[in-house]
Design an enzyme around this catalytic site. Structure first.
Site, short mmCIF file in Angstrom:
data_model
loop_
_atom_site.label_atom_id
_atom_site.label_comp_id
_atom_site.label_asym_id
_atom_site.label_seq_id
_atom_site.Cartn_x
_atom_site.Cartn_y
_atom_site.Cartn_z
N CYS C 87 0.83 -1.22 0.00
CA CYS C 87 0.00 0.00 0.00
C CYS C 87 0.85 1.26 0.00
CB CYS C 87 -0.94 0.00 1.20
SG CYS C 87 -1.78 -1.56 1.39
N HIS C 336 -9.31 3.76 -1.10
CA HIS C 336 -7.93 3.28 -0.95
C HIS C 336 -7.55 2.33 -2.09
CE1 HIS C 336 -4.22 2.01 0.71
NE2 HIS C 336 -4.64 1.07 1.53
#
Lengths: 138, 344, 388
Positions: C87, C336
């Site tokens: 991420c 996200h």
């Protein structure tokens, strides 16, 4: 998990075989090729060392949204466990009601099915943990 | 003849139970009547991640730990079950690896309905006696199947026991073993089928009783003993009633059967049944006690064993089975189905 | 090392973008950033693109070449690099672009980040995200990503008295900010009760404690400060670009109530920028789960260890608080798309620093910080930017 990948780690998954640094004596699980404390000094001196399988719950969670291989088993409890040898590891804690889990709970390793690779694939076994039975003989 | 006997044993019964009442409720039957008829009040149910391999490993580890036998001295591992997790690929290798007995040993899986575990014991005895191995591990374990709604559903349960057979460090000597075997199709499960079929009342007289009684009689003749010579007797327990009736036919008392009679509280653990019954007896036996155990496997055959408990039992750690019998959690039928993987 | 600036940025809409492919997203974000910077394709010396797992989400690897192709730059044969750190892939791509420009190797680079996550079922997305954890010793045993953060949350609660309500406040605040961001995945306010009543995902984390599965891409244009002036009169200077790593396994960390990699990257960034935590006017932090924001504001030194929960409850990090955090809506409300997140944070910083954040503009926006985390803390990338 692909069969060779699972097979390679059967000693770890079945019997918690970690490593002990021949230089400082610290025990690691999963096995390490180099001790993060002794580094160069430890090379060639990392020995196999099976954990006794006992530890204390350091933190826990109950998984309600599992990955595909664990669908049908939810909810299940996972814990971060501090093993008596000093290393930490992650594992499921089974055979207890969700409200029984707490930080500080003493647990011991047991042998369970981790997952099956579909109905045709291999069945993969390994360690999980359950509440330690205090009356246990050592 | 060289001495052979039990150097270690370990039992395992899963934590979960379902009451016969609860199963009866789902099928519109009277729980009390069913329980009274079968003498089964509740049965063990495996956790969602337990199978014959995991139960065998837990029992085997217990046997190794309690006996103090070095696992590398175990030269053979045989696992008897009718619910091996794989049709092809041994359970025994999983057990051998998990007790760290590999690789200098032999292993195989056995299947003979409910007597596969005692067949494994006989094989290990023979290997020990012949000098081929120092110790052998024999396991009888099952997570037995029963079709929803079938009469078997009240009893088919999960559990197992492991025995380390050897010539020394014995807690019980096996004085003799005999078998009685015929081709009698009273109960079966076809390849690829999830649930067994059975001959209903045919499973009684021509099957269970004929074999159990014949094998036991053979043993009494061979050893020149009478029922009263034994402190405990264990018969295979498809329900709570059959072993009591077999005992009566043979002249044993209810008291001799009682200690090893687990079926009323854990159900029929199939290949685990006689081994678990024998474990329960060993848990309370004293040095010098004489035990007779006769298994039964559909298809059909019985293996009978005559044992004498040694002084070694005194130091043997043995309270774990009792604790597993007491430490239980009840499931309702829906959770039972989840545990059996029927909801997947 | 040369001074480095950002001269343009762009993001796609974030959300479940059924009609858009990974290539569409990369092209849209890249072209928007290029247009914003006022540069031409021939000005670009190199491309960097961050992506966590296009290989598993859409079966596409080789994102560098893909980005060059969709941006119409293939014929220029410029270097095009894919960067991966779960991420934190976006943040790390920027760090790579920053180093390349700072070193003098390139003058102008475009840095993007993208993830197309909704082409696979939810449980498969959960499984792919779990590959940011240790597959052999965590994921194999059934650990999920929310599960790892839940373990940290439970530990934080136990050690510092953090409450579920305080965690929920993070989501409430970020959802409120998200309503002011037209690109955000969620445009709705939620209450603490909504969070606490939502489905449990990994106890103690509820569904509304978790960031969603999102499609999206973002891009920025990086240039040396001297080059920057040729293209814009509103460059943003990169005061610090720091990257730190830690064990991939949570169980191997030195502590569980903090992300030591983030603490280390923050120390590096403050030193590099020559500022203190109190000099930071606002921040975009990696709130993949509500607990992550609580730990982030502690790791960054905005509050003392253990004070993240009470500080959030007291409004310290609200848009009108002392140090606004996640004015964009954060990962929680903005969405996200894992590989894009680190760059999308930079886009928000640029909007704020250039006074272009519209309704969500914070009053004082001279220095902003971004905090981008990979996995359960195995990677942390921190940037500090200032308007010049």
């Amino acid at each position: 998990m692909a069969v060779p990948r699972y097979w390679r780690e059967i000693p770890q998954r079945y019997n918690l075989v970690g490593t002990k640094c021949g230089s400082c004596g610290k025990i690691y699980f999963p096995p390490k090729v180099v001790c993060p404390t002794c580094r160069r000094k430890s090379l060639g001196h990392m020995e196999d060392c099976a954990l006794a399988g006992r530890g204390t719950v350091e933190s826990y969670t109950i998984i309600y949204a599992p990955p595909p291989h664990f669908e049908g088993e939810e909810p299940y409890t996972m814990a971060l466990i501090k093993m008596d040898e000093g290393c930490y590891l992650m594992g499921q804690v089974v055979d207890l009601e969700p409200q029984e889990i707490h930080i500080g709970l003493r647990v011991e390793a047991c042998f369970r099915r981790i997952y099956e690779d579909g109905t045709r694939g291999a069945i993969q076994y390994g360690y999980k943990f359950k509440k330690m039975e205090e009356a246990e003989t050592p | 003849m060289a001495t052979v006997g039990i150097a270690g044993y370990g039992a395992y019964v899963p934590k979960y139970r379902i009451k016969a009442d609860e199963v009866a409720r789902v099928w519109g039957k009277k729980g009390e009547a069913v329980s009274a008829g079968l003498m089964v009040y509740e049965k063990s149910v495996p956790a969602i991640d337990e199978d014959t391999a995991t139960i065998s490993v837990e029992a085997a580890r217990r046997a190794v730990r309690s006996s103090g036998i070095n696992p590398v001295d175990i030269g053979a591992v045989y696992v008897g079950s009718e619910s091996h997790p794989y049709a092809v690929k041994p359970t025994a290798t999983i057990v051998a690896e998990a007790i760290r007995a590999t690789p200098d040993m032999t292993a195989a899986d056995y299947e003979f309905a409910c007597k596969a575990g005692t067949a494994a014991i006989q094989t290990c005895m023979a290997l020990v006696k012949s000098g081929m191995i120092t110790y052998g591990l024999a396991v009888g374990a099952d997570v037995s199947q029963a079709a929803p709604g079938d009469a078997l559903e009240y009893a088919a349960s999960a559990g197992g026991a492991a025995f380390i057979l050897g010539g020394d460090h014995l807690i019980a000597e096996i004085n003799h073993t005999v078998s009685f075997t015929t081709d009698t199709p009273d109960f079966w499960r076809r390849e690829g089928e999830p649930y067994p079929g059975h001959g209903e009342r045919f499973t009684g007289e021509p099957a269970y009783f004929r074999h159990v009684v014949s094998a036991t009689k053979k043993m009494l003749e061979a050893m020149d003993t009478r029922p009263g010579d034994y402190d405990y007797v264990v018969f295979h327990q498809p329900n709570g009633k059959f072993p009591l009736r077999a005992a009566k036919k043979l002249g044993f008392t209810k008291e001799q059967v009682q200690e090893g009679l687990l079926c009323p509280v854990i159900g029929n653990t199939y290949s685990g049944s006689t081994p678990l019954g024998l474990s329960a007896v060993l848990d309370v036996a004293q040095p010098g006690d004489r035990i007779l155990a006769t298994s039964y496997g559909s298809g059909a055959g019985s293996d009978s064993f005559d044992l004498t408990v040694t002084e070694g039992i005194a130091d043997y750690p043995r309270n774990h089975l009792r604790r597993m019998l007491e430490n239980k959690v009840y499931l309702d039928y829906a959770l039972y189905m989840k545990h059996r993987g029927a909801l997947k | 090392m040369r001074e480095v600036a950002l001269i343009g940025s762009g993001v796609t809409e974030f959300g479940e973008l059924w009609e858009k492919s990974l290539a569409d997203l990369v092209a849209e974000a890249g072209i928007t950033a290029i247009m914003d910077a006022g540069i031409d394709g021939t000005d670009i010396d190199a491309l960097y693109i961050g992506g966590m797992s296009a290989g598993r989400f859409v079966g596409q690897e080789h994102l560098g070449s893909l980005a060059a192709e969709v941006a119409g730059l293939s014929d220029l044969h410029i270097p095009a690099t894919r960067v991966e750190a779960a991420c934190a892939s976006g943040g790390l791509a920027l760090h790579s672009g920053y180093l390349a420009v700072a070193s003098g190797a390139y003058d102008v680079v475009v840095v993007g980040g993208a993830e197309k996550m909704t082409d696979v079922p939810g449980t498969e997305a959960t499984n792919i995200l779990a590959s940011a954890a240790n597959r052999e010793w965590e994921a194999f045993f059934g650990a999920t990503f929310p599960g790892l953060y839940a373990l940290m949350a439970r530990y934080h609660m136990h050690k510092h008295g953090t409450t579920s309500k305080q965690l929920a406040q993070v989501a409430v605040k970020n959802h409120h900010n998200g309503t002011l961001n037209p690109k955000a995945q969620y445009q709705r306010k939620i209450s603490v009760e909504d969070v606490l009543n939502s489905t449990m995902v990994a106890d103690p984390l509820h569904l509304l404690d978790c960031s969603p599965i999102t499609d999206g891409a973002a891009a920025v244009v990086v240039a040396s400060v001297e080059t920057a002036r040729q293209f814009t009169d509103q460059p943003v200077r990169i005061m610090a670009s720091c990257h730190a790593s830690d064990s991939i396994s949570l169980s191997e960390r030195s502590r569980f109530d903090a992300l030591p990699a983030a603490v280390s990257a923050a120390r590096c960034a403050y030193r590099q920028a020559g500022v203190e935590p109190t000099d930071i006017d606002f921040a975009e932090v990696h709130d993949c789960f509500t607990i992550a924001e609580i730990m982030a504001i502690e790791d960054l030194g905005f509050v003392d260890r253990g004070q993240g929960g009470p500080a959030t409850e007291d409004g310290l990090t609200a848009r009108d608080g002392d140090i606004p955090v996640n004015t964009s809506g954060g990962l929680k409300s903005k969405g996200h798309p894992v590989g894009a997140t680190g760059i999308a944070q930079i886009h928000e910083l640029m909007l704020q620093l250039r006074g272009q954040a519209g309704q969500r503009q914070v009053e004082k926006a001279d220095i902003g910080l971004s905090h981008n985390v990979g996995g359960s803390g195995g990677t942390a990338v921190i940037h500090i930017l200032e308007a010049i």
